[in-house]
Scaffold this active site. Structure first.
Site, PDB file in Angstrom:
ATOM      1  N   VAL A   1     -21.410 -25.546 -51.271  1.00 42.05           N
ATOM      2  CA  VAL A   1     -22.732 -25.613 -50.648  1.00 42.05           C
ATOM      3  C   VAL A   1     -22.912 -24.333 -49.822  1.00 42.05           C
ATOM      4  O   VAL A   1     -21.991 -23.924 -49.109  1.00 42.05           O
ATOM      5  CB  VAL A   1     -22.861 -26.864 -49.742  1.00 42.05           C
ATOM      6  CG1 VAL A   1     -24.244 -26.928 -49.106  1.00 42.05           C
ATOM      7  CG2 VAL A   1     -22.592 -28.133 -50.551  1.00 42.05           C
TER       8      VAL A   1
ATOM      9  N   LEU B   1     -20.668 -22.570 -46.907  1.00 43.34           N
ATOM     10  CA  LEU B   1     -20.438 -23.352 -45.689  1.00 43.34           C
ATOM     11  C   LEU B   1     -18.943 -23.555 -45.487  1.00 43.34           C
ATOM     12  O   LEU B   1     -18.204 -23.825 -46.432  1.00 43.34           O
ATOM     13  CB  LEU B   1     -21.148 -24.703 -45.779  1.00 43.34           C
ATOM     14  CG  LEU B   1     -22.673 -24.659 -45.845  1.00 43.34           C
ATOM     15  CD1 LEU B   1     -23.244 -26.063 -45.660  1.00 43.34           C
ATOM     16  CD2 LEU B   1     -23.261 -23.747 -44.781  1.00 43.34           C
TER      17      LEU B   1
ATOM     18  N   LEU C   1     -17.126 -30.984 -39.315  1.00 39.64           N
ATOM     19  CA  LEU C   1     -17.872 -31.206 -40.566  1.00 39.64           C
ATOM     20  C   LEU C   1     -19.169 -30.405 -40.631  1.00 39.64           C
ATOM     21  O   LEU C   1     -19.843 -30.201 -39.631  1.00 39.64           O
ATOM     22  CB  LEU C   1     -18.192 -32.701 -40.698  1.00 39.64           C
ATOM     23  CG  LEU C   1     -16.974 -33.632 -40.705  1.00 39.64           C
ATOM     24  CD1 LEU C   1     -17.422 -35.086 -40.843  1.00 39.64           C
ATOM     25  CD2 LEU C   1     -15.997 -33.268 -41.815  1.00 39.64           C
TER      26      LEU C   1
ATOM     27  N   GLY D   1     -13.930 -29.993 -52.305  1.00 43.65           N
ATOM     28  CA  GLY D   1     -14.900 -28.916 -52.535  1.00 43.65           C
ATOM     29  C   GLY D   1     -14.306 -27.818 -53.405  1.00 43.65           C
ATOM     30  O   GLY D   1     -13.116 -27.515 -53.312  1.00 43.65           O
TER      31      GLY D   1
ATOM     32  N   GLY E   1     -21.516 -29.075 -46.300  1.00 38.20           N
ATOM     33  CA  GLY E   1     -20.664 -29.094 -47.495  1.00 38.20           C
ATOM     34  C   GLY E   1     -19.848 -30.381 -47.535  1.00 38.20           C
ATOM     35  O   GLY E   1     -19.787 -31.073 -48.563  1.00 38.20           O
ATOM     36  N   HIS E   2     -19.235 -30.727 -46.393  1.00 37.12           N
ATOM     37  CA  HIS E   2     -18.475 -31.982 -46.334  1.00 37.12           C
ATOM     38  C   HIS E   2     -19.409 -33.178 -46.580  1.00 37.12           C
ATOM     39  O   HIS E   2     -19.044 -34.119 -47.290  1.00 37.12           O
ATOM     40  CB  HIS E   2     -17.871 -32.190 -44.937  1.00 37.12           C
ATOM     41  CG  HIS E   2     -16.805 -31.207 -44.563  1.00 37.12           C
ATOM     42  ND1 HIS E   2     -16.974 -30.281 -43.573  1.00 37.12           N
ATOM     43  CD2 HIS E   2     -15.543 -31.029 -45.038  1.00 37.12           C
ATOM     44  CE1 HIS E   2     -15.867 -29.573 -43.438  1.00 37.12           C
ATOM     45  NE2 HIS E   2     -14.978 -29.996 -44.327  1.00 37.12           N
TER      46      HIS E   2
END
Ligand code: PAF
Length: 283
Positions: free
Chosen positions: A179, A187, A33, A150, A36-37
């Site tokens: 992100v 990311l 992770l 995402g 972004g996650h």
């Protein structure tokens, strides 16, 4: 935070939550992770009574065994990060629990309505069948009200939206913006595989995409595609696999800017041996 390692245990937990009329938000991930996650998870925590995050490196979506073997696996670190942003349940099943033996090698065939005939679908044959196979299973197990994905995996998001429509899942799909590092690099779990030098080189991907947005007033789509591809290929250490400018809903390649009101450029670039994807909105 609960760490659940079996399908049956998650089904039991979900049953209890459903009886208590709790809303369930779900973030499917393959772990490793990054921020972004965590952005997806934070949104999921904010918008639902309970947030479930899956950590599962899905073998059926890797067309390249080496890519599967090298995929970073960082369960303890991931669990600590998830706890810090308020996740309620981490679901980390084994492949044996997720799949019957005959499912692993038999190709699961989903009708993509053409959405897989381009970009990742062409360069990673079978990839999206594996994604739909695992996400549809995860949806049946976790039965979320909302699921968060995402926008970096732009084609995946379009395919998941179609899957939910054609399979009649009563789930709202929430797409969340990419992100980026301050350098502009999107990311990705794969960034962990980049050397320090490659990480700097990789920043040219977004820098080039951003510059190309300003070119749309004076250049055709074909010219912008050539400019982006040539600019990146001229950068030592980068090799463009594809760059397509598509309608953001149908993913059909465009030849003229006026053909769509929702125009997105989607790219995959090898930085050394690491395969990176990114996208940018033109309009
Ligand atoms: O985007 C990913 O990380 C994966 O494709 C997903 C959605 C978790 C399915 O394995």
């Amino acid at each position: 935070m609960l760490i659940v390692k079996s399908v049956n245990e998650l089904k039991e937990q979900v049953g209890v939550l459903r009886k208590a009329h709790k809303t369930i938000g779900f973030v499917p991930t393959m772990g490793a992770l990054h921020k972004g996650h965590l952005q997806l998870v934070s949104r999921c925590v904010a918008e639902n009574d309970v947030c479930v995050v899956s950590l599962f490196v899905n073998p059926t979506q890797f067309n390249d065994k080496n890519d599967f073997n090298c995929y970073p696996r960082t369960l303890d670190k991931d669990a600590a990060l998830l706890e810090s942003v308020g996740c309620s349940i981490v679901f980390a099943p084994s492949a044996d629990d997720m799949y019957a033996p005959e499912e692993i090698n038999n190709v699961f065939a989903f009708d993509f309505g053409g959405l897989d005939q381009t970009m990742e679908g062409v360069f990673r044959p079978g990839h999206f069948n594996g994604v739909v196979q695992v996400v549809s299973k995860l949806f049946k197990i976790a039965t979320p009200d909302k699921a968060y994905f995402g926008e970096k995996d732009f084609q995946q998001l379009a395919i998941i939206r179609r899957m939910v429509r054609v399979m009649n899942f009563p789930i709202q799909i929430v797409g969340c913006p990419i992100v980026r590092e301050t350098s502009g690099l999107a990311l990705s779990s794969r960034n962990a595989l980049l050397s320090e030098e490659e990480r700097t080189t990789a920043t040219f991907i977004y820098k080039t995409l951003s510059k190309s947005v300003a070119l749309q007033s004076g250049k055709t789509i074909a010219e912008v595609k050539t400019w982006v591809t040539n600019t990146l290929n001229a950068t030592e250490g980068l090799r463009v696999e594809y760059f397509e400018i598509v309608d953001g809903n149908s993913l059909k390649s465009l030849t003229d800017w006026s053909e769509s009101e929702y125009v997105v450029g989607c790219i995959t670039v090898y930085c050394g041996k690491v395969r990176l994807i990114d996208n940018i909105r033109y309009k």
